[in-house]
Design a protein around this motif. Structure first.
Motif, PDB file in Angstrom:
ATOM      1  N   PRO A  24     -17.776   4.351  41.389  1.00  0.00           N
ATOM      2  CA  PRO A  24     -16.885   3.402  42.077  1.00  0.00           C
ATOM      3  C   PRO A  24     -17.561   2.827  43.316  1.00  0.00           C
ATOM      4  N   PRO A  25     -17.201   1.592  43.710  1.00  0.00           N
ATOM      5  CA  PRO A  25     -16.150   0.748  43.136  1.00  0.00           C
ATOM      6  C   PRO A  25     -16.608  -0.152  42.000  1.00  0.00           C
ATOM      7  N   VAL A  60     -14.170  -1.283  38.941  1.00  0.00           N
ATOM      8  CA  VAL A  60     -12.797  -1.023  39.392  1.00  0.00           C
ATOM      9  C   VAL A  60     -11.773  -1.858  38.627  1.00  0.00           C
ATOM     10  N   GLY A 113     -10.475   0.903  35.200  1.00  0.00           N
ATOM     11  CA  GLY A 113     -11.173   1.227  36.441  1.00  0.00           C
ATOM     12  C   GLY A 113     -12.273   2.256  36.316  1.00  0.00           C
ATOM     13  N   ASN A 169     -17.439  -5.756  39.302  1.00  0.00           N
ATOM     14  CA  ASN A 169     -16.147  -5.078  39.351  1.00  0.00           C
ATOM     15  C   ASN A 169     -15.468  -5.070  37.994  1.00  0.00           C
TER      16      ASN A 169
END
Length: 349
Positions: A60-61, A64, A69, A77
């Motif tokens: 992470p991130p 996400v 996620g 992302n």
């Protein structure tokens, strides 16, 4: 890589060029059996998770906004260029990494990515970063084809390869890292283009007949390059952009000359430079608020391990063109694919 014996029929997709869930899809009736992607972090769907390198994004991130996620090794992302391209070509929703041990037969038969973040065509680049060079990625593809023929038969395997689309997104790390080891400004882009042509020649001999080659982006405008050498105002670095433009002009010219020797081959040269410049200079026009910083952390330098779970992210991920100091956000990737898809279609089909 083992593939269960099955009889595979190429999938003929009939789609149209229109808006669909925020993206474009093809208009013409075409046969796209699979998509194979080669390159660097813009093409890495998680292969670097399985090699000993610092160039990783499996925490992470990163990820996400991707399928619950969970970080996959994608340098974004969410979805990448590869994911949006395979969707637009009507093949599948996501492109997996070739080294993923959980790959299913249908994944292998419809395409994978051999990309490795921080790699390049110049062997020096991957030596510096301990990643998978383009020469090895082509060998991985050759091994894939051998296994495919062994498991489903030569004719079905040949159908997959000849009806596939190969995408090449690389050269950025060469221009940033290895170029500085060379003395002649003009000599290195020429050498790099020759390495690219050698790579494409090898891919062609393996049966590929449709190839997409991305140009270099405006690397001087990437957030971390601005921070490191763009001065107090973090301006785009003209020296880096000029080298990218020189490389692109040589690449485009040589591709036009090279493909005349292969009448069965269709090659799409994709201008990756000008669309990015247009968005960076006019972000609001494309729905972005920020295009000189990444969403992760301060947005000025964070990339790979500097972009981690201890760093904050921007409030609205869709308002940032860049996700970290070097890579595009999911929305950024979507906008770019929408921008270049028509050129790709016109060149390949």
């Amino acid at each position: 890589m083992l593939i269960a014996k099955v009889i595979l029929f190429c999938v003929y997709v009939s789609v149209r060029l229109s808006k669909s869930d925020g993206g474009l899809i093809l208009q013409k009736n075409v046969s796209v059996s699979a998509v194979f992607v080669f390159g660097d972090s813009f093409a890495d769907q998680g292969n670097n998770n399985y090699i000993n390198t610092l160039a990783k994004a499996n925490f992470p991130p990163y990820g996400v906004d991707f399928m619950g996620g969970t970080p996959t090794g994608r340098f974004s992302n969410g979805k990448t260029l590869s994911d949006f391209l395979v969707k637009a070509l009507g093949v599948k929703d996501y492109l997996p990494a070739s080294l993923d041990p959980l790959l299913k037969d249908k994944d292998l038969q419809t395409g994978v990515s051999f990309g490795s973040a921080a790699s390049g065509f110049d062997p020096k680049t991957s030596t510096i970063t301990s990643t998978i060079p383009m020469s090895v990625q082509s060998k991985m593809f050759k091994e894939y084809i051998v296994a495919l023929k062994k498991n489903i038969g030569e004719e079905p395997a040949n159908n997959i390869i000849t009806s596939s689309v190969v995408v090449v997104v690389a050269g950025n790390n060469d221009l940033i890292l290895s170029r500085r080891l060379q003395h002649d400004v003009l000599d290195y882009p020429n050498m790099l283009v020759q390495l690219i042509l050698n790579f494409l020649q090898e891919i062609y001999t393996l049966g590929v007949r449709r190839i997409v080659v991305f140009s270099a982006p405006p690397i001087g405008c990437f957030p971390d390059v601005r921070t490191l050498v763009g001065g107090p105002e973090r301006r785009c670095v003209n020296e880096e952009n000029n080298v990218a433009q020189l490389f692109n002009s040589i690449l485009k010219q040589q591709l036009q000359f090279w493909r005349t020797s292969f009448p069965q081959l269709r090659v799409a040269y994709i201008d990756y430079y000008n669309p990015l410049i247009s968005i960076i200079e006019n972000p609001q026009k494309y729905g972005f608020d920020v295009a000189d910083k990444g969403c992760c952390g301060t947005g000025e330098i964070e990339v790979t391990y500097l972009c981690n779970k201890l760093t904050s992210t921007c409030p609205d991920h869709s308002k940032y063109f860049f996700w970290d100091g070097f890579h595009l956000s999911e929305k950024g990737n979507s906008v770019i694919v929408n921008h270049i898809l028509q050129d790709l279609v016109d060149a390949l089909f």
